[in-house]
Design a protein around this motif. Sequence first.
Motif, PDB file in Angstrom:
ATOM      1  N   SER A   1     -13.137  -5.270  -6.833  1.00 17.43           N
ATOM      2  CA  SER A   1     -11.931  -5.855  -6.351  1.00 17.43           C
ATOM      3  C   SER A   1     -10.780  -5.026  -5.820  1.00 17.43           C
ATOM      4  CB  SER A   1     -11.571  -4.663  -8.140  1.00 17.43           C
ATOM      5  OG  SER A   1      -9.766  -4.498  -8.410  1.00 17.43           O
ATOM      6  N   LEU A   2      -9.391  -6.059  -4.892  1.00 11.52           N
ATOM      7  CA  LEU A   2      -8.881  -5.801  -4.236  1.00 11.52           C
ATOM      8  C   LEU A   2      -7.950  -4.622  -5.090  1.00 11.52           C
ATOM      9  CD1 LEU A   2     -11.573  -7.749  -3.286  1.00 11.52           C
ATOM     10  CD2 LEU A   2      -8.433  -8.685  -1.558  1.00 11.52           C
ATOM     11  N   LEU A   3      -7.102  -3.692  -4.380  1.00 22.89           N
ATOM     12  CA  LEU A   3      -6.507  -3.461  -5.240  1.00 22.89           C
ATOM     13  C   LEU A   3      -5.354  -1.883  -4.072  1.00 22.89           C
ATOM     14  CD1 LEU A   3      -9.158  -0.354  -7.124  1.00 22.89           C
ATOM     15  CD2 LEU A   3      -7.593  -2.196  -8.377  1.00 22.89           C
ATOM     16  N   SER A   4      -3.924  -2.396  -4.823  1.00 24.31           N
ATOM     17  CA  SER A   4      -2.701  -2.332  -3.581  1.00 24.31           C
ATOM     18  C   SER A   4      -2.158  -0.746  -4.320  1.00 24.31           C
ATOM     19  CB  SER A   4      -1.458  -3.096  -4.253  1.00 24.31           C
ATOM     20  OG  SER A   4      -1.908  -4.653  -3.484  1.00 24.31           O
ATOM     21  N   GLN A   5      -2.204  -0.626  -3.035  1.00 19.74           N
ATOM     22  CA  GLN A   5      -1.937   1.756  -4.047  1.00 19.74           C
ATOM     23  C   GLN A   5       0.399   1.200  -4.524  1.00 19.74           C
ATOM     24  OE1 GLN A   5      -3.780   3.445  -3.069  1.00 19.74           O
ATOM     25  NE2 GLN A   5      -3.200   5.375  -3.610  1.00 19.74           N
TER      26      GLN A   5
ATOM     27  N   VAL B   1      -4.763  -5.208   3.999  1.00 16.94           N
ATOM     28  CA  VAL B   1      -5.611  -3.829   4.101  1.00 16.94           C
ATOM     29  C   VAL B   1      -5.264  -3.556   2.217  1.00 16.94           C
ATOM     30  CG1 VAL B   1      -3.013  -2.747   4.181  1.00 16.94           C
ATOM     31  CG2 VAL B   1      -5.069  -1.470   4.154  1.00 16.94           C
ATOM     32  N   LYS B   2      -6.438  -3.029   1.702  1.00 12.68           N
ATOM     33  CA  LYS B   2      -6.799  -3.124   0.623  1.00 12.68           C
ATOM     34  C   LYS B   2      -7.566  -1.842   0.186  1.00 12.68           C
ATOM     35  CE  LYS B   2      -3.674  -5.848  -0.882  1.00 12.68           C
ATOM     36  NZ  LYS B   2      -2.226  -6.035  -1.158  1.00 12.68           N
ATOM     37  N   ARG B   3      -7.491  -1.374  -0.821  1.00  7.07           N
ATOM     38  CA  ARG B   3      -8.537  -0.283  -1.999  1.00  7.07           C
ATOM     39  C   ARG B   3      -9.449  -1.150  -2.272  1.00  7.07           C
ATOM     40  NH1 ARG B   3      -8.556   4.659  -1.767  1.00  7.07           N
ATOM     41  NH2 ARG B   3      -6.080   4.805  -2.602  1.00  7.07           N
ATOM     42  N   LEU B   4     -10.856  -1.540  -1.608  1.00  8.81           N
ATOM     43  CA  LEU B   4     -11.710  -2.145  -2.190  1.00  8.81           C
ATOM     44  C   LEU B   4     -12.750  -0.691  -3.557  1.00  8.81           C
ATOM     45  CD1 LEU B   4     -13.615  -3.682   0.114  1.00  8.81           C
ATOM     46  CD2 LEU B   4     -11.088  -4.908  -0.581  1.00  8.81           C
TER      47      LEU B   4
ATOM     48  N   MET C   1       1.042  -1.414  -0.199  1.00  5.44           N
ATOM     49  CA  MET C   1       0.244  -0.054   0.451  1.00  5.44           C
ATOM     50  C   MET C   1       1.469   1.178   0.196  1.00  5.44           C
ATOM     51  SD  MET C   1      -2.962  -0.726  -0.616  1.00  5.44           S
ATOM     52  CE  MET C   1      -4.017   0.749  -0.205  1.00  5.44           C
ATOM     53  N   GLU C   2       2.293   0.856  -0.836  1.00  8.12           N
ATOM     54  CA  GLU C   2       3.053   2.063  -0.864  1.00  8.12           C
ATOM     55  C   GLU C   2       2.343   3.177  -1.986  1.00  8.12           C
ATOM     56  OE1 GLU C   2       7.257   0.915  -0.356  1.00  8.12           O
ATOM     57  OE2 GLU C   2       7.410   1.011   2.537  1.00  8.12           O
ATOM     58  N   PRO C   3       2.688   4.485  -1.534  1.00 11.51           N
ATOM     59  CA  PRO C   3       3.104   5.920  -0.670  1.00 11.51           C
ATOM     60  C   PRO C   3       2.081   5.631   0.501  1.00 11.51           C
ATOM     61  CG  PRO C   3       3.225   6.677  -2.785  1.00 11.51           C
ATOM     62  CD  PRO C   3       3.055   5.218  -2.544  1.00 11.51           C
ATOM     63  N   LEU C   4       1.287   5.116   0.110  1.00  8.63           N
ATOM     64  CA  LEU C   4      -0.117   5.661   1.202  1.00  8.63           C
ATOM     65  C   LEU C   4       0.139   5.726   2.373  1.00  8.63           C
ATOM     66  CD1 LEU C   4      -3.253   7.651   1.978  1.00  8.63           C
ATOM     67  CD2 LEU C   4      -3.878   5.569   0.646  1.00  8.63           C
ATOM     68  N   LEU C   5       0.417   3.769   2.536  1.00 12.35           N
ATOM     69  CA  LEU C   5       0.198   3.278   3.435  1.00 12.35           C
ATOM     70  C   LEU C   5       1.635   2.899   3.523  1.00 12.35           C
ATOM     71  CD1 LEU C   5      -2.610   1.895   4.715  1.00 12.35           C
ATOM     72  CD2 LEU C   5      -2.053   3.974   5.494  1.00 12.35           C
ATOM     73  N   ARG C   6       2.542   2.618   4.545  1.00 10.63           N
ATOM     74  CA  ARG C   6       3.715   1.576   4.746  1.00 10.63           C
ATOM     75  C   ARG C   6       4.124   1.015   5.788  1.00 10.63           C
ATOM     76  NH1 ARG C   6       7.190   5.130   1.605  1.00 10.63           N
ATOM     77  NH2 ARG C   6       7.106   7.504   0.801  1.00 10.63           N
ATOM     78  N   HIS C   7       5.122   0.243   5.744  1.00 14.51           N
ATOM     79  CA  HIS C   7       5.258  -0.730   6.714  1.00 14.51           C
ATOM     80  C   HIS C   7       5.599  -0.415   7.967  1.00 14.51           C
ATOM     81  CE1 HIS C   7       7.089  -4.748   8.580  1.00 14.51           C
ATOM     82  NE2 HIS C   7       7.756  -4.077   8.474  1.00 14.51           N
TER      83      HIS C   7
END
Length: 219
Positions: free
Chosen positions: A188-192, A176-179, A142-148
Amino acid sequence: MIADASQIDARAKLLELANRSGVSLSKLSALIGRNSSYLQQFVKRGSPRKLEERDRQTLAEYFNVSEEELGGRKEKSYINSSLRDEDFVAVPRLSIAVSGRPGRFTGGETPFDNFGFSGRWLRDNGLDPTMLSSVTVDGDSMEPLLRHGDEVLIDRRPGPWRDGIHVVRVAGALAVKRLARLGRNRVSLLSQNLAYPPVDMEVKDIDVIGRVVWKGGRV
C-alpha cells in the motif's frame, strides 16, 4: 509482572508528542490503521505492551523522532569505521522533484550542488555516504511530515525494504510515499495527508529507489 521501563518511557513520550502537536490519540490510531481507542489503551493501560514495528515506524516518522524514543532498538552502524568524526562528506543534490508526476531517477544524474554531513552523524545513523542522494519534495501529499520544497536524503542501498517512507517509481512517475506491506505480494502506498487515499498494488509494479532517512527545509 514488572513493567518494562523502556515501554513506560515510550508511552510517556508518545503522550508528550501528541499533546505538544495538538493531535489526539484517536487520530494517531487512525493514522496507523487501528481502532480509535488503540493508542489510548497503549498509553493508559499498557495494552499492547509495546508498539508493533510498523506502527512505531509510522509514528516516529510522523513526529520526526527516532524509533528508539518510542520503544525501538537503536540501529547499528554499518558504514566504514574509518570515517572520522571531523570528516564532512559531500552528498549530491539532484535536480529531481519527487511527487506523483512523471520523472526519472537512474542514479546517473549530474548533481547541481552538495549537502555536507558530518562523519559522526553518518556513522551513528548507519549510512553509507556513497549510497546517498538528496532530492526535492513536490506537492502536499506528505504534509505535515514532508512539505512542498523540502529536501530529503535517500538511502539507495540495495536489498529488501521494510515499511517506511521511500522514493518509488510507479508507471514512470516518481513519488515519495509511505510503504506498508499487505501480505507477501502486495503493498500500500500511503500519503501522510489524509486527503489522499491509499493506493494498493502489486509489489512487482513498483520500483523502490530508496528509503528517506532525513529531511530539511525552510521554516
